[in-house]
Motif scaffolding. Structure first.
Motif, short mmCIF file in Angstrom:
data_model
loop_
_atom_site.label_atom_id
_atom_site.label_comp_id
_atom_site.label_asym_id
_atom_site.label_seq_id
_atom_site.Cartn_x
_atom_site.Cartn_y
_atom_site.Cartn_z
N GLY A 14 7.11 2.57 -10.20
CA GLY A 14 6.81 3.70 -10.65
C GLY A 14 7.53 4.70 -9.89
N LEU A 15 7.95 4.23 -8.99
CA LEU A 15 8.96 5.61 -8.28
C LEU A 15 10.09 5.56 -8.64
CD1 LEU A 15 8.14 5.08 -4.30
CD2 LEU A 15 7.17 6.48 -5.24
N LEU A 16 10.73 4.68 -9.01
CA LEU A 16 12.39 4.66 -10.26
C LEU A 16 12.19 5.47 -10.91
CD1 LEU A 16 12.96 1.08 -9.95
CD2 LEU A 16 14.52 2.59 -9.33
N GLY A 17 10.62 5.63 -12.02
CA GLY A 17 10.87 6.75 -12.52
C GLY A 17 11.23 8.27 -12.54
N ALA A 52 0.64 -1.09 -0.12
CA ALA A 52 0.06 0.12 -0.12
C ALA A 52 0.57 1.15 -0.27
CB ALA A 52 -0.87 -0.55 1.31
N ALA A 53 1.28 1.70 0.53
CA ALA A 53 3.30 2.25 0.90
C ALA A 53 3.08 2.71 -0.41
CB ALA A 53 4.17 2.65 1.91
N THR A 93 3.22 -4.34 -5.31
CA THR A 93 4.59 -3.56 -4.70
C THR A 93 5.61 -3.64 -5.79
OG1 THR A 93 4.51 -5.65 -2.90
CG2 THR A 93 6.46 -4.65 -3.23
N GLY A 94 5.19 -4.27 -7.36
CA GLY A 94 6.28 -4.52 -8.32
C GLY A 94 6.36 -3.13 -8.62
N SER A 142 3.55 6.10 -5.73
CA SER A 142 4.04 5.84 -6.66
C SER A 142 2.06 7.08 -6.89
CB SER A 142 3.72 4.66 -7.61
OG SER A 142 3.58 4.63 -9.22
N LEU A 143 1.55 7.01 -6.92
CA LEU A 143 0.31 7.44 -7.41
C LEU A 143 -0.14 8.27 -7.07
CD1 LEU A 143 -2.35 4.72 -6.01
CD2 LEU A 143 -1.92 5.27 -8.37
#
Length: 740
Positions: free
Chosen positions: A219-222, A28-29, A213-214, A34-35
């Motif tokens: 998304g954050l790596l972007g 969820a975190a 999770t993946g 990412s959202l």
């Protein structure tokens, strides 16, 4: 490794609620972050060391706004009711131009009322907007804002679409329907396999947590890396498939142990020590295959590979931690919520099953089965000879998408080549005064004389006077192989002292195809070698390791045959949602040929090789355990197929259902992956694992498990599965050594 996995599984089973809570919080975190922060994507197709990259680097030096870290966005105007130059419409367009010039990061706006900016019938126009200093990772948001500024033209009855493949209409298409269809199909297969809803929901829940999770991590790596726009959908597709499959293998073993009276926690410990080891090895082969893409010399492909691998890592982690936790929490309630009229086979695994019968049948006639299987696979692979590789353009996009509409309008108004202009950069031997210099004029003239060149734009000299830039429009659409021929012909020009480089998407994809052809043997060799080495470590049997690698290569032939039949020949392109242009003839509509991006076969090879190895590992471990019990090779093959056939078939059905569901996704690349993966997995789990592998193992006999003495001494004592839960051995044969 098996002891560690066993302890880990036992601990997770005893602390199930804690492990479950931790996974839910983490998923969820990451997904929430990412959202909230967004998931930037990149369309960067840079290929170091190529001519297209050299042209791109030169364009960033001294050519002014729009040629460096900024970019250009084009808005296509279409007036169906009359010419754009009529007073009311022209006034509306001029209002749009004025608004665009005041927007942030806009450093230049070219009016459509210029030479080359309006079609011959005066109904289609192009507004070119040059940007500088904007966030290039937010292409969709930037394009949306620019398109919104054209509302005065829309109010005047003019259609306005953005000619950019990253426009919101294309990028914001969600994968939801494909995910839902895939999950529902997987749930149905699991219900039929287990006969209880409680058991069927565990792999589904685990896979969803793994995928969430993946995707959160990706998304954050972007925000710190260039993440390809297809990475999310590929990770979802692969993550759902392997996540459900890995949990299925663990759950099947656990239910068999429970049926034999083993206590819950002990059953979970044994399950993770045994099948969990197979899951780790299977996931390792997928990661090896995807990581080898870094040797392809194509950064986009390498990034797509290892980012997709994130979903495999999370699938393995949830399988050896979250699944044991859920099994510990549920206990014997794993068999709750039985579905009427369904017996469920997840707990038996009896060797008297139909699959064991098939194994015995194959063992009695191995040569006939071998010949029949090879002929069937040859027929399936034969169409691969017609496989057509080439760049895709927006003309193959979803029928109602904005990029495709823009593509068709530009094609109709200015010709097919305008959708993929070439950017020619010439390095000059000496400084020139400007675009009227004789050297510059000669370069423009020679480029214009190349066959297939329709138009050469006004030369632009950079600030140092040592480079000249030409925008060249060919007579061919970007996906036409002849456009690549024009690229090569321009590069072959050799004015005295001048180096000619060609950039742009067509040139980049031409270079990508060349690079892929050069590097493919290396990537395939590394993947096969490392995967065979991993199997050698697992089974201490060189023949089995080499044979497994070869079998996985065979399944690829069927995948490429299906791709050629559907896309290159065009026999099924309409069935998978590819729409031919409105101007196509009836025959062209029925056999709508679609090129396959040059990097897709290599990516498909890596994914398929890893996934196919999953089933190979689970089948071989079962055969090996049976052989170690009694030493009868033919009987071991039949028993191994009988004990794993139902589970492997269920796993394959799930994966096929997931991949077929994603064929509905509008991106042509995702469609090609969906078709190729679905066909290959179906063939792998039936013809190859059900017939070809058992037949070859029967024919090889004791050679399957032969190992030279010197190699046996060198190999570490590493096993895929633990053996502490095996029944008493009838007769454990000695390993077959060289010279024995």
């Amino acid at each position: 490794m098996t002891r560690f996995l066993g302890r880990l599984g036992g601990w997770c089973a005893r602390h199930g609620r804690l492990v479950l809570a931790l996974w839910v919080v983490v998923a969820a975190a990451l997904m929430g972050g990412s959202l909230v922060l967004g998931s930037p994507v990149s369309n960067d197709v840079t290929i170091p060391g190529t001519d297209a990259q050299r042209a791109h680097d030169l364009m960033k030096t001294g050519f002014g706004p729009g040629y460096d870290t900024g970019g250009t966005v084009q808005l296509v105007l279409y007036s169906a009711d009359g010419p754009l130059v009529e007073k009311p419409r022209k006034k509306a367009v001029e209002d749009v131009l004025a608004r665009l010039r005041t927007m942030p990061h806009v450093v230049g706006v070219d009016t459509p009322f210029r030479r080359g900016g309006i079609s011959a019938n005066l109904q289609i126009g192009l507004i070119a907007i040059r940007l500088q200093g904007h966030d290039s990772t937010k292409a969709a948001e930037n394009t949306r804002a620019l398109s919104k500024a054209a509302d005065p033209a829309r109010a005047a009855g003019i259609e306005v679409v953005a000619a950019d493949s990253s426009t919101p209409a294309d990028k914001d298409i969600k994968t939801g329907p494909s995910e839902i269809i895939g999950v529902v199909c997987a749930l149905l297969v699991l219900v039929f396999a287990f006969g209880t809803l409680a058991a069927a929901l565990i792999p589904i829940f685990t896979a969803l947590v793994s995928v969430a999770t993946g995707l959160g991590v990706i998304g954050l790596l972007g925000h710190v890396l260039d993440v390809p726009k297809q990475a999310g959908i590929m990770a979802t597709m692969i993550g759902l498939g392997v996540g459900i499959d890995y949990a299925l293998f663990l759950l099947s073993r656990h239910r068999r142990l429970l049926a034999d009276g083993v206590p819950v926690v002990e059953s979970v410990r044994r399950t993770v020590a045994s099948s969990g080891g197979a899951v780790v090895f299977a996931g390792g082969t997928v990661m090896i295959a995807l990581s080898a893409l870094m040797l392809g010399g194509f950064p986009l492909l390498a990034t797509l590979g290892w980012i997709t691998g994130i979903s495999v890592v999370t699938a393995v982690l949830t399988s050896v931690t979250l699944v044991p936790a859920l099994l510990g929490v549920l206990g014997h309630r794993i068999n709750a919520l039985k579905v009427p009229f369904l017996r469920g086979g997840g707990s038996s695994g009896s060797s008297g099953s139909g699959w064991a019968g098939l194994g015995s049948w194959v063992a009695r006639r191995p040569w006939q089965v071998l010949v029949g299987s090879v002929l069937a696979l040859g027929l399936l692979a034969a169409p691969a000879l017609a496989l057509k590789l080439g760049p895709l353009d927006d003309g193959y996009g979803a029928k109602d998408s904005e990029p495709r509409r823009a593509y068709e309008l530009m094609d109709a108004g200015f010709g097919p080549g305008v959708n993929g202009p070439l950017l020619v950069v010439a390095e000059l031997p000496a400084k020139v005064a400007g675009k009227k210099d004789p050297v510059v004029d000669r370069i423009a003239r020679e480029v214009g004389d190349v066959d297939g060149v329709a138009h050469v734009g006004t030369p632009k000299v950079n600030s140092s006077g040592r480079s000249v830039l030409l925008q060249v429009v060919t007579e061919y659409k970007p996906s036409d192989p002849r456009a690549s021929g024009v690229v090569k012909d321009i590069r072959a020009l050799s004015p005295p002292g001048v180096s000619v480089h060609v950039g742009g998407k067509v040139a980049a994809m031409t270079d990508a195809g060349t690079r892929m052809a050069e590097r493919t043997p290396l990537v395939i060799g590394v993947v096969v070698l490392l995967s065979a080495l991993l199997l050698l470590l697992a089974f201490r049997a060189p023949v089995v390791a080499v044979k497994a690698a070869v079998m996985n290569l065979i399944s690829l032939g069927a995948a490429f045959g299906a791709l050629a039949l559907v896309f290159s020949i065009g026999l099924g392109s309409r069935l998978v949602g590819m729409d031919a242009p409105a101007s196509s003839s009836y025959l062209e509509t029925v056999f709508f040929s679609v090129p396959i991006e040059s990097y897709v076969p290599l990516m498909l090879f890596a994914v398929l090789f890893g996934l196919s190895m999953d089933y190979e590992v689970f089948l071989l471990t079962a055969v090996r355990q049976a052989y170690l019990r009694h030493g009868d090779n033919a009987r071991a093959v039949a028993e191994g197929l009988g004990s794993t056939g139902r589970v492997i078939t269920s796993a394959a059905l799930i994966m096929v259902a997931v991949f077929v569901a994603f064929i509905a996704y509008p991106d042509p690349m995702v469609k090609t992956f969906g078709v190729g993966l679905a066909v290959a997995i179906a063939v792998d789990a039936t013809i190859i694992r059900g017939f070809l592998v058992p037949a070859t193992m029967v024919l090889l006999g004791r050679l399957n498990w032969w190992c030279p003495r010197w190699l046996d001494r060198l190999l570490p004592n590493l096993s895929v599965e633990g053996h502490e839960e095996e029944p008493a051995m009838e007769e454990r044969p000695e390993p077959v050594k060289a010279g024995v």
